[in-house]
Design a protein around this motif. Structure first.
Motif: not given
Length: 241
Positions: A186-194
């Motif tokens: 989830e933390n990786l996705y938060a960093a990448a989602k934009d």
């Protein structure tokens, strides 16, 4: 994320090599192979394929294809496997081509993990093009969930981890999350989602597919809800749920 024992568990398995550590028999398992098997599966079913039969080997793919007069497809290391008619690009499976037909599919990583998880309560396949269908189903079922990343030859990969993280981000309030790999995803996705596409450019599989000119495949496979159907695995076949 707080852990609540009255809620079902939500866990992430980052590689098939780790699946034996999870309680598969008491869980729904989501098979994740973003680039490109599970993106292609949902696209084919969304466009009217009668079913998709996932198999482990090229030989099995060819044999079943002959028996059923089906389309045989698959890849090895990102390219069409020798002896098969079609590859693993979702763009090959338009409605005009696939509607009403059976697709027999073999892939480097995804079909292997699927056959490892056959003891599960239910197996479904997930990728960004069908993320909403997957999330809605998992919440509605209310059972333990393992998000199983197909990875790359047992090595953790970026894109499957990102999808697992996206699912955790969407549905975590309905589940107990006591799993470091789920939190990390989830933390990786938060960093990448934009900008998932830009974030993925450093990933090994991005570079592998980009060498074959498959950037448009990658963009499609990272885009939510382009083929929002739920593939359910039953009796060795994937059908639209």
């Amino acid at each position: 994320m707080s852990v609540e024992s009255n809620k079902p568990k939500l866990e992430v398995c980052l590689s098939p090599a780790l699946l034996h550590l999870f309680d598969v028999k008491n869980s729904i398992v989501v098979i994740i192979d973003v680039l490109r098997a599970t993106s292609t599966i949902c696209t084919a079913l969304h466009n009217g394929a009668a079913k998709v039969i996932p198999v482990a080997s090229v030989e099995e793919c060819v044999n079943i294809g002959k028996q059923l007069n089906a389309i045989t497809a698959g890849e090895r290391d990102g390219q069409i496997a020798a002896g098969l008619e079609h590859g693993n690009s979702p763009f090959e499976y338009s409605r005009d081509f696939i509607e009403g037909k059976v697709l027999v599919l073999t892939t480097t990583n995804g079909t292997k993990l699927l056959h490892m998880a056959t003891d599960a309560i239910q197996i479904v396949t997930g990728s960004f093009p069908n993320i909403s269908a997957v999330c809605d189903y998992l919440v509605a079922e209310g059972k333990n969930v393992i998000l199983g990343c197909a990875a790359w030859k047992d090595r953790v990969n970026m894109e499957d981890t990102l999808f697992a993280g996206a699912v955790v981000s969407r549905i975590k309030e309905h589940f107990a999350v006591d799993c470091d790999s789920a939190i990390g995803a989830e933390n990786l996705y938060a960093a990448a989602k934009d900008d998932l596409f830009e974030f993925m450019k450093g990933a090994s599989h991005f570079q592998r597919l980009a060498r074959f000119g498959l950037e448009e495949d990658i963009k499609y496979c990272l885009t939510p809800d382009g083929a929002n159907v739920l593939p359910l695995f039953k009796n060795g076949e994937l059908i639209a749920g």
